[in-house]
Design a protein around this motif. Structure first.
Motif, PDB file in Angstrom:
ATOM      1  N   SER A  56      -1.939   3.475  -0.548  1.00  0.00           N
ATOM      2  CA  SER A  56      -2.706   4.180  -1.583  1.00  0.00           C
ATOM      3  C   SER A  56      -3.542   3.220  -2.419  1.00  0.00           C
ATOM      4  O   SER A  56      -4.540   3.618  -2.995  1.00  0.00           O
ATOM      5  CB  SER A  56      -1.771   5.000  -2.487  1.00  0.00           C
ATOM      6  N   GLU A  77      -6.165   9.011   2.154  1.00  0.00           N
ATOM      7  CA  GLU A  77      -4.882   8.323   2.250  1.00  0.00           C
ATOM      8  C   GLU A  77      -4.416   8.253   3.699  1.00  0.00           C
ATOM      9  O   GLU A  77      -3.910   7.233   4.151  1.00  0.00           O
ATOM     10  CB  GLU A  77      -3.843   9.007   1.384  1.00  0.00           C
ATOM     11  N   THR A  87     -10.251  13.284   7.312  1.00  0.00           N
ATOM     12  CA  THR A  87     -10.908  13.687   6.066  1.00  0.00           C
ATOM     13  C   THR A  87     -10.077  13.281   4.848  1.00  0.00           C
ATOM     14  O   THR A  87     -10.626  13.081   3.778  1.00  0.00           O
ATOM     15  CB  THR A  87     -11.149  15.210   6.033  1.00  0.00           C
ATOM     16  N   ASP A  88      -8.764  13.154   5.018  1.00  0.00           N
ATOM     17  CA  ASP A  88      -7.881  12.737   3.927  1.00  0.00           C
ATOM     18  C   ASP A  88      -7.948  11.206   3.820  1.00  0.00           C
ATOM     19  O   ASP A  88      -7.576  10.498   4.753  1.00  0.00           O
ATOM     20  CB  ASP A  88      -6.445  13.178   4.231  1.00  0.00           C
TER      21      ASP A  88
END
Length: 174
Positions: A167, A10, A7-8
């Protein structure tokens, strides 16, 4: 095989960068370089020249076997390369650096390329890049206006460079 999903974003980008690809990338080296924003013209020309030279050497020496004088220890090879790249260094300093480079565990051609990319004092940088999964081919990638090799030479840790690349959606592994 299903790939992990996070879900993140990065964490997902980092996983996608480091996880092995399900299939090999399509296209030639030139197409991949163009897609990744790399200028490999000089490197590709040099690789073609080395291949032609190796083929000519194989024809001279027989069935492709190496000559006896090419069988040197990694430290000896590193010393030779460093003495060409850093003529200003004394033999004792060259030996210290050669030991450090030999400890990285690179093949001779890789060793020469890493020394050209990160400098004669860059053995620790090369080791950290290999640990972090940063490929030699990523040294010329631009991240926020600065090449990866300059960030590393300037003291930015390899994992910080990897995080910066992740990122911004760039992959520094092969």
């Amino acid at each position: 095989m299903t790939r992990a999903r996070f879900t993140d974003p990065e964490l997902q980008a980092l996983y996608d960068c480091l996880a092995p690809a399900e299939s090999a990338p399509a296209g030639t080296a030139e197409a991949i370089a163009a897609r990744e924003g790399l200028d490999l013209a000089d490197d590709l020309a040099a690789a073609r020249w080395r291949t032609a030279r190796a083929n000519a050497s194989r024809q001279r020496t027989g069935s492709g076997g190496r000559r006896h004088d090419d069988r040197r220890s990694p430290e000896s090879h590193a010393f030779t390369v460093l003495s060409r790249e850093a003529r200003h260094l004394r033999p004792a300093a060259l030996r210290d650096r050669a030991r450090a480079w030999a400890a990285v565990g690179l093949w001779p051609a890789e060793l020469e390329a890493w020394i050209r990319a990160v400098g004669v004092d860059g053995a620790a940088i090369a080791r950290d890049c290999r640990t972090a999964g940063i490929a030699l081919s990523a040294m010329n990638v631009l991240l926020d206006g600065m090449r990866v090799k300059h960030r590393l030479r300037g003291g930015e840790p390899a994992f910080a460079v990897l995080a910066r690349a992740t990122s911004s959606g760039r992959c520094l592994s092969e």
